[in-house]
Design a protein around this motif. Structure first.
Motif, mmCIF file in Angstrom:
data_model
loop_
_atom_site.group_PDB
_atom_site.id
_atom_site.type_symbol
_atom_site.label_atom_id
_atom_site.label_comp_id
_atom_site.label_asym_id
_atom_site.label_seq_id
_atom_site.Cartn_x
_atom_site.Cartn_y
_atom_site.Cartn_z
ATOM 1 N N TYR A 112 0.817 -1.222 0.000
ATOM 2 C CA TYR A 112 0.000 0.000 0.000
ATOM 3 C C TYR A 112 0.850 1.271 0.000
ATOM 4 O O TYR A 112 0.701 2.117 -0.890
ATOM 5 C CB TYR A 112 -0.977 -0.011 1.177
ATOM 6 C CG TYR A 112 -1.720 1.289 1.315
ATOM 7 C CD1 TYR A 112 -2.732 1.625 0.418
ATOM 8 C CD2 TYR A 112 -1.386 2.220 2.302
ATOM 9 C CE1 TYR A 112 -3.397 2.838 0.508
ATOM 10 C CE2 TYR A 112 -2.048 3.423 2.397
ATOM 11 C CZ TYR A 112 -3.048 3.733 1.498
ATOM 12 O OH TYR A 112 -3.690 4.942 1.593
ATOM 13 N N ILE A 165 1.214 4.134 -2.979
ATOM 14 C CA ILE A 165 0.911 5.541 -2.708
ATOM 15 C C ILE A 165 2.113 6.416 -3.085
ATOM 16 O O ILE A 165 1.958 7.486 -3.690
ATOM 17 C CB ILE A 165 0.535 5.737 -1.225
ATOM 18 C CG1 ILE A 165 -0.771 4.992 -0.907
ATOM 19 C CG2 ILE A 165 0.383 7.219 -0.902
ATOM 20 C CD1 ILE A 165 -1.965 5.429 -1.725
ATOM 21 N N THR A 211 -5.621 8.635 -5.476
ATOM 22 C CA THR A 211 -5.554 7.748 -4.321
ATOM 23 C C THR A 211 -6.925 7.187 -3.988
ATOM 24 O O THR A 211 -7.067 6.007 -3.652
ATOM 25 C CB THR A 211 -4.982 8.495 -3.100
ATOM 26 O OG1 THR A 211 -3.721 9.072 -3.447
ATOM 27 C CG2 THR A 211 -4.792 7.555 -1.922
ATOM 28 N N SER A 242 -7.513 8.550 1.672
ATOM 29 C CA SER A 242 -6.817 9.215 0.572
ATOM 30 C C SER A 242 -6.400 10.627 0.971
ATOM 31 O O SER A 242 -5.321 11.096 0.591
ATOM 32 C CB SER A 242 -7.709 9.258 -0.674
ATOM 33 O OG SER A 242 -8.818 10.111 -0.481
ATOM 34 N N PHE A 301 -3.198 10.525 3.359
ATOM 35 C CA PHE A 301 -1.922 10.274 2.689
ATOM 36 C C PHE A 301 -1.557 11.365 1.696
ATOM 37 O O PHE A 301 -0.442 11.370 1.174
ATOM 38 C CB PHE A 301 -1.950 8.905 2.001
ATOM 39 C CG PHE A 301 -1.560 7.779 2.916
ATOM 40 C CD1 PHE A 301 -0.277 7.278 2.919
ATOM 41 C CD2 PHE A 301 -2.482 7.246 3.801
ATOM 42 C CE1 PHE A 301 0.087 6.253 3.779
ATOM 43 C CE2 PHE A 301 -2.133 6.223 4.664
ATOM 44 C CZ PHE A 301 -0.843 5.724 4.652
#
Length: 441
Positions: free
Chosen positions: A129, A133, A149, A357, A360
């Motif tokens: 993950y 990202i 994202t 989303s 991050f």
């Protein structure tokens, strides 16, 4: 640049982004669908598997959470390896190892082997993950990244929409060739990861310059957008430093917020099938279909909401409101009757991946390069402690009270804390400069 020229450039950049979405996102989403099915399919197996190999609710929750122990510990080195060897090679390696171990889950015989295989699965999948990202930051500017994202996180929603009914269907193979239904489920659902790894190896470019489907104009527009983000952001040193990350106020706030998020997401992921199963005499397939409903809501939220998080102020407001809505939905699920409870879980799930989303999307404003890649891994590592504690605490509450939903109140309290902490997130130049000065001392 005139207003007309700026509009033309933005239109051309959006056409470039459309190419990227078309060529990259389907493959990344499918990879994440498979990974999430393979890490959470034990939720569907809980009832029959617990009887066959002798697992209490607490032991099940511990095994479910142990995945995140090795997953978290290996996040940072995995992400740093990805920056060195390239996304194509590293993601393919991750997929092959987790697929083989997921298949091997069919051979667990008791609590100890269950714990060991969950630890191995977490180690195999570590870095997927946060690696993806980070990979997205190479392809999308800040304004587009939250949307990208959010679309990637559709994989989680689709995994539950597809995986829960599929798991229920595979459980009906119970007795075929002398295997239990949960053994067939683990073995069959692990195979696609191994097969897709070879597609990733052949099709996934490491960076925009390696993409044959981008022309020279596309690369110039994309590089200009990424360079603009770099100029406008205040960055910590490009080389990863644990001290720099852990002395950055924004990073620590994001860790706390993400911890509360992951506690709720994984607590619900692993225990929702059991909660629904406690509502009456339901077939495994029907439990799977009902389990999919909140994740349809999560998919809708992941598509609709992240595109609005284009500024810092709006992102912060969305986090506060989203966490309060998640807390409300979990509370409704804990106290209401069956139909209303399912609506409550759907309300909470609607915000799950829109919020993730947004969380991050903050780090690239203050970090870059290896520092950003390592910090993505560290954020996921520390936040996923919630992924470990969520299933364990929900299982312990269920064993102590005999009520499958009793542990949800713990999640409600944590989500309220997450909403309060979100108020203090900011990346103003003065605040970031102070944080970075302290990190360099």
């Amino acid at each position: 640049m005139s207003v007309t020229d700026e509009k033309a450039a933005n239109g051309a950049l959006q056409r470039t982004y459309k190419k990227i979405y078309r060529h990259l996102m389907p493959l990344l989403i499918v990879a994440y669908i498979i990974s999430f099915i393979d890490r959470t399919n034990i939720g569907m197996a809980k009832a029959t598997m617990s009887v066959d190999i002798g697992l209490s609710a607490t032991a099940f929750g511990l095994g479910a959470g142990l995945f995140f122990l090795t997953y978290a510990v290996l996040e940072i080195p995995s992400n740093l390896f990805l920056t060195r060897v390239g996304a194509r090679r590293w993601i393919a390696r991750i997929m092959i190892t987790w697929g083989i171990i997921s298949c091997a889950m069919a051979f667990v015989t008791g609590p100890t082997s269950f714990y060991v295989m969950r630890l191995l699965l977490g180690a195999a999948e570590a870095g997927l993950y946060p690696g993806i990202i980070y990979y997205l930051t190479l392809w999308f500017g800040r304004e587009e990244r939250a949307r990208a994202t959010g679309l990637f996180l559709l994989g989680v929603c689709l995994a539950n929409i597809i995986g829960a009914p599929l798991g229920g269907l595979l459980l009906t193979l119970d007795g075929m060739a002398g295997w239990h239904g949960w053994q067939w489920m683990f073995f069959i659902e692990g195979l696609p990861a191994v097969l897709l790894a070879f597609v990733v190896w052949r099709k996934l470019p490491d960076k925009p310059a390696d993409a044959r489907w981008l022309n020279g104009d596309d690369l110039r527009l994309l590089n200009a957008a990424l360079e603009k983000d770099t100029r406008e952001a205040s960055h910590t040193p490009g080389r990863f430093s644990l001290k720099a990350a852990l002395t950055t106020r924004l990073f620590l706030l994001l860790v706390l917020i993400y911890f509360t998020h992951q506690f709720s997401v994984y607590g619900l992921s692993y225990f929702l099938p059991g909660i629904i199963g406690s509502w009456g005499q339901l077939t495994p397939l029907l439990i799977g279909l009902l389990t999919a409903i909140p994740w349809i809501a999560a998919a809708a939220g992941g598509i609709l909401l992240p595109r609005f998080a284009r500024t810092e102020q709006r992102s912060r407001s969305m986090l506060v409101a989203g966490y309060l809505i998640m807390a409300t939905g979990m509370a409704i699920g804990a106290i209401a009757g069956h139909g209303v409870a399912l609506a409550g879980f759907s309300l909470a799930a609607f915000m799950f991946f829109a919020m993730q989303s947004i969380i991050f999307n903050w780090l690239p404003s203050i970090m870059s390069g290896h520092m950003l890649a390592g910090s993505f891994g560290l954020l996921n590592c520390l936040g996923l402690c919630g992924g470990f504690l969520g299933p364990f605490i929900l299982g312990a509450f269920e064993d102590r009270t005999g009520v499958a939903t009793s542990g949800l109140w713990f999640a409600v309290g944590l989500l309220i804390v997450g909403a309060l902490v979100s108020v203090f997130i900011q990346t103003t130049p003065a605040a970031v400069a102070g944080q970075n000065a302290r990190a360099r001392q």
